[in-house]
Design a protein around this motif. Structure first.
Motif, PDB file in Angstrom:
ATOM      1  N   GLY A  45      54.964   7.738  19.315  1.00 42.80           N
ATOM      2  CA  GLY A  45      53.619   8.012  18.815  1.00 42.80           C
ATOM      3  C   GLY A  45      53.578   9.296  18.014  1.00 42.80           C
ATOM      4  N   GLU A  46      52.396   9.641  17.564  1.00 43.39           N
ATOM      5  CA  GLU A  46      52.274  10.786  16.659  1.00 43.39           C
ATOM      6  C   GLU A  46      52.461  12.117  17.382  1.00 43.39           C
ATOM      7  N   LEU A  47      52.979  13.075  16.606  1.00 47.95           N
ATOM      8  CA  LEU A  47      53.198  14.439  17.093  1.00 47.95           C
ATOM      9  C   LEU A  47      52.897  15.406  15.963  1.00 47.95           C
ATOM     10  N   CYS A  48      52.507  16.629  16.329  1.00 51.24           N
ATOM     11  CA  CYS A  48      52.285  17.667  15.320  1.00 51.24           C
ATOM     12  C   CYS A  48      53.613  18.336  14.982  1.00 51.24           C
ATOM     13  N   VAL A  49      53.614  19.132  13.934  1.00 48.01           N
ATOM     14  CA  VAL A  49      54.829  19.780  13.452  1.00 48.01           C
ATOM     15  C   VAL A  49      55.449  20.658  14.538  1.00 48.01           C
ATOM     16  N   LEU A  58      59.452  15.142   2.656  1.00 49.59           N
ATOM     17  CA  LEU A  58      60.325  14.125   2.043  1.00 49.59           C
ATOM     18  C   LEU A  58      60.028  12.739   2.607  1.00 49.59           C
ATOM     19  N   LEU A  59      59.904  12.651   3.915  1.00 51.58           N
ATOM     20  CA  LEU A  59      59.650  11.362   4.560  1.00 51.58           C
ATOM     21  C   LEU A  59      58.283  10.808   4.170  1.00 51.58           C
ATOM     22  N   ARG A  60      57.303  11.688   4.038  1.00 49.47           N
ATOM     23  CA  ARG A  60      55.959  11.235   3.641  1.00 49.47           C
ATOM     24  C   ARG A  60      55.943  10.776   2.188  1.00 49.47           C
ATOM     25  N   ALA A  61      56.678  11.464   1.332  1.00 51.67           N
ATOM     26  CA  ALA A  61      56.733  11.094  -0.085  1.00 51.67           C
ATOM     27  C   ALA A  61      57.325   9.698  -0.269  1.00 51.67           C
ATOM     28  N   HIS A  62      58.182   9.287   0.653  1.00 55.17           N
ATOM     29  CA  HIS A  62      58.805   7.957   0.582  1.00 55.17           C
ATOM     30  C   HIS A  62      58.116   6.958   1.500  1.00 55.17           C
ATOM     31  N   ARG A  63      56.941   7.322   2.004  1.00 54.10           N
ATOM     32  CA  ARG A  63      56.105   6.459   2.855  1.00 54.10           C
ATOM     33  C   ARG A  63      56.818   5.996   4.125  1.00 54.10           C
ATOM     34  N   ILE A  64      57.647   6.883   4.677  1.00 56.69           N
ATOM     35  CA  ILE A  64      58.312   6.594   5.940  1.00 56.69           C
ATOM     36  C   ILE A  64      57.451   7.098   7.093  1.00 56.69           C
ATOM     37  N   ARG A 103      45.142  14.610   9.607  1.00 50.47           N
ATOM     38  CA  ARG A 103      44.688  15.987   9.812  1.00 50.47           C
ATOM     39  C   ARG A 103      43.603  16.046  10.875  1.00 50.47           C
ATOM     40  N   SER A 104      43.686  17.067  11.696  1.00 49.95           N
ATOM     41  CA  SER A 104      42.646  17.370  12.681  1.00 49.95           C
ATOM     42  C   SER A 104      42.469  18.878  12.655  1.00 49.95           C
ATOM     43  N   GLY A 105      41.474  19.320  11.911  1.00 51.64           N
ATOM     44  CA  GLY A 105      41.308  20.764  11.708  1.00 51.64           C
ATOM     45  C   GLY A 105      42.465  21.294  10.889  1.00 51.64           C
ATOM     46  N   ARG A 106      43.131  22.310  11.420  1.00 51.98           N
ATOM     47  CA  ARG A 106      44.277  22.894  10.722  1.00 51.98           C
ATOM     48  C   ARG A 106      45.597  22.235  11.112  1.00 51.98           C
ATOM     49  N   MET A 107      45.538  21.306  12.029  1.00 55.37           N
ATOM     50  CA  MET A 107      46.743  20.649  12.529  1.00 55.37           C
ATOM     51  C   MET A 107      46.989  19.338  11.765  1.00 55.37           C
ATOM     52  N   ALA A 108      48.256  19.031  11.573  1.00 54.44           N
ATOM     53  CA  ALA A 108      48.647  17.750  10.980  1.00 54.44           C
ATOM     54  C   ALA A 108      49.494  17.009  12.003  1.00 54.44           C
ATOM     55  N   TYR A 109      49.128  15.771  12.238  1.00 53.46           N
ATOM     56  CA  TYR A 109      49.849  14.919  13.177  1.00 53.46           C
ATOM     57  C   TYR A 109      50.557  13.824  12.382  1.00 53.46           C
ATOM     58  N   TYR A 110      51.818  13.638  12.689  1.00 48.59           N
ATOM     59  CA  TYR A 110      52.631  12.670  11.951  1.00 48.59           C
ATOM     60  C   TYR A 110      52.935  11.455  12.815  1.00 48.59           C
ATOM     61  N   ARG A 111      53.075  10.325  12.145  1.00 39.00           N
ATOM     62  CA  ARG A 111      53.418   9.062  12.807  1.00 39.00           C
ATOM     63  C   ARG A 111      54.273   8.254  11.843  1.00 39.00           C
ATOM     64  N   LEU A 112      54.957   7.259  12.376  1.00 36.60           N
ATOM     65  CA  LEU A 112      55.696   6.343  11.510  1.00 36.60           C
ATOM     66  C   LEU A 112      54.690   5.597  10.641  1.00 36.60           C
ATOM     67  N   GLU A 113      55.026   5.365   9.401  1.00 37.54           N
ATOM     68  CA  GLU A 113      54.084   4.785   8.436  1.00 37.54           C
ATOM     69  C   GLU A 113      53.668   3.368   8.792  1.00 37.54           C
ATOM     70  N   ASP A 114      54.629   2.519   9.147  1.00 34.60           N
ATOM     71  CA  ASP A 114      54.273   1.126   9.434  1.00 34.60           C
ATOM     72  C   ASP A 114      55.312   0.486  10.343  1.00 34.60           C
ATOM     73  N   PRO A 115      55.058  -0.730  10.792  1.00 33.77           N
ATOM     74  CA  PRO A 115      55.989  -1.392  11.713  1.00 33.77           C
ATOM     75  C   PRO A 115      57.388  -1.635  11.139  1.00 33.77           C
ATOM     76  N   HIS A 116      57.500  -1.699   9.803  1.00 33.35           N
ATOM     77  CA  HIS A 116      58.816  -1.909   9.201  1.00 33.35           C
ATOM     78  C   HIS A 116      59.747  -0.736   9.505  1.00 33.35           C
ATOM     79  N   VAL A 117      59.210   0.471   9.475  1.00 29.48           N
ATOM     80  CA  VAL A 117      60.020   1.659   9.754  1.00 29.48           C
ATOM     81  C   VAL A 117      60.494   1.617  11.204  1.00 29.48           C
ATOM     82  N   ARG A 118      59.587   1.297  12.111  1.00 25.47           N
ATOM     83  CA  ARG A 118      59.943   1.190  13.528  1.00 25.47           C
ATOM     84  C   ARG A 118      61.013   0.124  13.728  1.00 25.47           C
ATOM     85  N   MET A 119      60.853  -1.018  13.082  1.00 23.13           N
ATOM     86  CA  MET A 119      61.822  -2.102  13.211  1.00 23.13           C
ATOM     87  C   MET A 119      63.192  -1.667  12.707  1.00 23.13           C
TER      88      MET A 119
END
Length: 128
Positions: free
Chosen positions: A54-58, A78-84, A89-105
């Motif tokens: 699941g998602e996590l902050c930096v 880099l990973l975000r630029a390639h849609r991985i 955003r939540s306030g000043r925090m950024a939470y990251y997650r895998l872009e879609d099920p294809h990446v997880r697969m």
């Protein structure tokens, strides 16, 4: 004669034609190779494996992977630029997650492959 050389140019012309017809466009192959290139870095791969749950902050990604926040941020850009990965955003925090099920697969299959096979590493061992 070497095992990987042929005495004729084409053995199965019908199959060669069929494979050529379903071959993706060069641009699509380049984009796919870029994705595998991004996944080839162990530190970026650690980040992606961390995001399987699941998602996590930096800062949490830095703590989980043992990398600096600066290195994590750079890799995530880099990973975000390639849609991985994608960010929320939540306030000043950024939470990251895998872009879609294809990446997880893709990650699941690659990890399962390495867990169920014993890789030979001629590039590491100096053997050919």
């Amino acid at each position: 004669m070497a095992l990987d050389s042929c005495t004729t140019r084409v053995v199965d012309a019908d199959r060669v034609t069929a494979v050529r017809e379903r071959m993706p466009q060069s641009e699509d192959l380049i984009d796919t190779a870029d994705v595998f290139g991004l996944l080839s870095d162990p530190n970026r791969l650690r980040l992606l494996v961390a995001l399987l749950d699941g998602e996590l902050c930096v800062c949490d990604l830095a703590a989980v992977t043992g990398q600096s926040e600066s290195a994590v941020s750079h890799a995530l850009r880099l990973l975000r630029a390639h849609r991985i990965v994608a960010a929320r955003r939540s306030g000043r925090m950024a939470y990251y997650r895998l872009e879609d099920p294809h990446v997880r697969m893709l990650l699941d299959v690659a990890l399962a492959h390495t867990e169920h096979t014993e890789a030979l590493h001629p590039e590491r061992d100096g053997n050919t």
